[in-house]
Design a protein around this motif. Sequence first.
Motif, PDB file in Angstrom:
ATOM      1  N   LYS A 144       0.803  -1.226   0.000  1.00 24.27           N
ATOM      2  CA  LYS A 144       0.000   0.000   0.000  1.00 24.27           C
ATOM      3  C   LYS A 144       0.838   1.280   0.000  1.00 24.27           C
ATOM      4  N   ARG A 145       2.153   1.169   0.159  1.00 22.74           N
ATOM      5  CA  ARG A 145       3.001   2.359   0.147  1.00 22.74           C
ATOM      6  C   ARG A 145       3.109   2.968  -1.249  1.00 22.74           C
ATOM      7  N   TYR A 146       2.815   2.177  -2.285  1.00 23.29           N
ATOM      8  CA  TYR A 146       2.961   2.665  -3.656  1.00 23.29           C
ATOM      9  C   TYR A 146       1.611   3.147  -4.174  1.00 23.29           C
ATOM     10  N   LYS A 147       1.533   4.437  -4.494  1.00 23.00           N
ATOM     11  CA  LYS A 147       0.284   5.035  -4.942  1.00 23.00           C
ATOM     12  C   LYS A 147       0.056   4.854  -6.437  1.00 23.00           C
ATOM     13  N   ASP A 148       1.110   4.989  -7.220  1.00 18.53           N
ATOM     14  CA  ASP A 148       0.995   4.859  -8.674  1.00 18.53           C
ATOM     15  C   ASP A 148       1.320   3.414  -9.058  1.00 18.53           C
ATOM     16  N   LEU A 149       0.304   2.570  -9.060  1.00 17.28           N
ATOM     17  CA  LEU A 149       0.522   1.145  -9.295  1.00 17.28           C
ATOM     18  C   LEU A 149       0.952   0.856 -10.726  1.00 17.28           C
ATOM     19  N   LYS A 150       0.511   1.669 -11.687  1.00 18.83           N
ATOM     20  CA  LYS A 150       0.919   1.448 -13.076  1.00 18.83           C
ATOM     21  C   LYS A 150       2.421   1.670 -13.233  1.00 18.83           C
ATOM     22  N   ALA A 151       2.913   2.740 -12.624  1.00 21.89           N
ATOM     23  CA  ALA A 151       4.356   3.017 -12.693  1.00 21.89           C
ATOM     24  C   ALA A 151       5.142   1.945 -11.953  1.00 21.89           C
ATOM     25  N   ARG A 152       4.584   1.507 -10.827  1.00 22.55           N
ATOM     26  CA  ARG A 152       5.261   0.462 -10.051  1.00 22.55           C
ATOM     27  C   ARG A 152       5.301  -0.841 -10.838  1.00 22.55           C
ATOM     28  N   GLU A 153       4.203  -1.206 -11.500  1.00 23.39           N
ATOM     29  CA  GLU A 153       4.168  -2.439 -12.272  1.00 23.39           C
ATOM     30  C   GLU A 153       5.139  -2.358 -13.459  1.00 23.39           C
ATOM     31  N   ALA A 154       5.193  -1.209 -14.119  1.00 26.45           N
ATOM     32  CA  ALA A 154       6.116  -1.042 -15.250  1.00 26.45           C
ATOM     33  C   ALA A 154       7.553  -1.234 -14.786  1.00 26.45           C
ATOM     34  N   HIS A 155       7.867  -0.713 -13.592  1.00 27.18           N
ATOM     35  CA  HIS A 155       9.209  -0.880 -13.028  1.00 27.18           C
ATOM     36  C   HIS A 155       9.493  -2.353 -12.740  1.00 27.18           C
ATOM     37  N   LEU A 156       8.520  -3.046 -12.165  1.00 26.05           N
ATOM     38  CA  LEU A 156       8.713  -4.450 -11.815  1.00 26.05           C
ATOM     39  C   LEU A 156       8.840  -5.326 -13.055  1.00 26.05           C
ATOM     40  N   ARG A 157       8.108  -4.969 -14.108  1.00 25.93           N
ATOM     41  CA  ARG A 157       8.148  -5.763 -15.339  1.00 25.93           C
ATOM     42  C   ARG A 157       9.540  -5.733 -15.987  1.00 25.93           C
ATOM     43  N   LYS A 158      10.322  -4.705 -15.692  1.00 28.65           N
ATOM     44  CA  LYS A 158      11.680  -4.638 -16.228  1.00 28.65           C
ATOM     45  C   LYS A 158      12.598  -5.669 -15.572  1.00 28.65           C
ATOM     46  N   GLY A 159      12.219  -6.136 -14.376  1.00 25.86           N
ATOM     47  CA  GLY A 159      13.043  -7.105 -13.661  1.00 25.86           C
ATOM     48  C   GLY A 159      14.008  -6.421 -12.709  1.00 25.86           C
ATOM     49  N   LYS A 160      14.663  -7.212 -11.883  1.00 22.88           N
ATOM     50  CA  LYS A 160      15.617  -6.664 -10.912  1.00 22.88           C
ATOM     51  C   LYS A 160      17.020  -6.665 -11.504  1.00 22.88           C
ATOM     52  N   TYR A 161      17.855  -5.797 -10.955  1.00 23.19           N
ATOM     53  CA  TYR A 161      19.230  -5.716 -11.422  1.00 23.19           C
ATOM     54  C   TYR A 161      20.005  -6.966 -11.023  1.00 23.19           C
ATOM     55  N   ALA A 162      20.842  -7.442 -11.934  1.00 20.35           N
ATOM     56  CA  ALA A 162      21.711  -8.583 -11.630  1.00 20.35           C
ATOM     57  C   ALA A 162      22.816  -8.124 -10.681  1.00 20.35           C
ATOM     58  N   THR A 163      23.247  -9.014  -9.814  1.00 17.52           N
ATOM     59  CA  THR A 163      24.326  -8.706  -8.882  1.00 17.52           C
ATOM     60  C   THR A 163      25.645  -9.263  -9.424  1.00 17.52           C
ATOM     61  N   ASN A 164      26.720  -9.030  -8.690  1.00 15.67           N
ATOM     62  CA  ASN A 164      28.008  -9.576  -9.123  1.00 15.67           C
ATOM     63  C   ASN A 164      28.235 -10.994  -8.613  1.00 15.67           C
ATOM     64  N   ILE A 165      27.158 -11.639  -8.184  1.00 18.06           N
ATOM     65  CA  ILE A 165      27.138 -13.089  -8.001  1.00 18.06           C
ATOM     66  C   ILE A 165      26.201 -13.640  -9.064  1.00 18.06           C
ATOM     67  N   ILE A 166      26.758 -14.272 -10.075  1.00 16.41           N
ATOM     68  CA  ILE A 166      25.980 -14.737 -11.227  1.00 16.41           C
ATOM     69  C   ILE A 166      25.793 -16.247 -11.129  1.00 16.41           C
ATOM     70  N   ARG A 167      24.556 -16.673 -11.021  1.00 22.42           N
ATOM     71  CA  ARG A 167      24.251 -18.102 -10.891  1.00 22.42           C
ATOM     72  C   ARG A 167      23.842 -18.672 -12.255  1.00 22.42           C
ATOM     73  N   VAL A 168      24.737 -19.427 -12.845  1.00 22.92           N
ATOM     74  CA  VAL A 168      24.487 -20.131 -14.108  1.00 22.92           C
ATOM     75  C   VAL A 168      25.071 -21.526 -13.951  1.00 22.92           C
ATOM     76  N   ALA A 169      24.271 -22.543 -14.191  1.00 28.99           N
ATOM     77  CA  ALA A 169      24.737 -23.915 -14.001  1.00 28.99           C
ATOM     78  C   ALA A 169      25.903 -24.232 -14.932  1.00 28.99           C
TER      79      ALA A 169
END
Length: 253
Positions: A144-169
């Motif tokens: 409920k802290r996010y008022k503009d849900l469309k902007a929040r969803e657009a941000h989430l749809r981009k995905g999270k930033y990768a870290t410098n620990i890369i997990r690939v089998a």
Amino acid sequence: LKAYADNHFQLIIADPPYYQVLLKEDWDMAWKSEEEYMNWCAEWATECHRTLKEDGLFYIFGQHGKREHVWIHLCSMLSSKFQFHDLIVWDRAVGYNERSDSFTPQYEMILVLRKSKEVKPYFNKDAVRIPYDEETINSYLRDKRYKDLKAREAHLRKGKYATNIIRVASLKGTSGEKVGHPSQKPVALIQKLIASSSRSGDTVLDPFMGSGTTAECAEVLGRKWVGVEFSEDYCKMIAARMKALKIDNELNL
């Protein structure tokens, strides 16, 4: 590499021999001492650094352990000789059980160098975002802290930033991607390095071509590439992979 001008390559991905790790491979047993190996590394790394563009990045694979401890010294030497940028952990997802008196090794490392302290290297974080699953997206949207849900969803749809620990089998013997090289790196891993650290049309160098993973990834992602490989068998592997991609341009093997 001496044939190339200064500041020629946007990205360099090096997976050199680790020095007496793959004991059955002649190319990993070619040095009489750690000092000789370190001097050799300084020589090729200097040429890589010279040919790297001002805003380029230089990735060097390695691992440390009982036989691989020289990698620690190599990181120290190269980081003092050139400009340190990052140290990435490649989480191989599956360990290789060769120790009875310690934890099972499951990762390798990638030292990242840049051309200089003054020039910021090119890096596209958006190119390697990690998608959220629908359940995670929906749970965040209920906050409920996010008022503009469309902007929040657009941000989430981009995905999270990768870290410098890369997990690939890592590639196992049964993997359809395996072509016969003992230290072949996964396409998914090399693609992340190329996608984030170069632009379409840029030139990528792999000074230890091996099975040709860098060439394949560069072709698929629309980059030019230069590879160095002295083994005739490995050159045949590279040619076969390029043929499978239906690459018609002539290869200088």
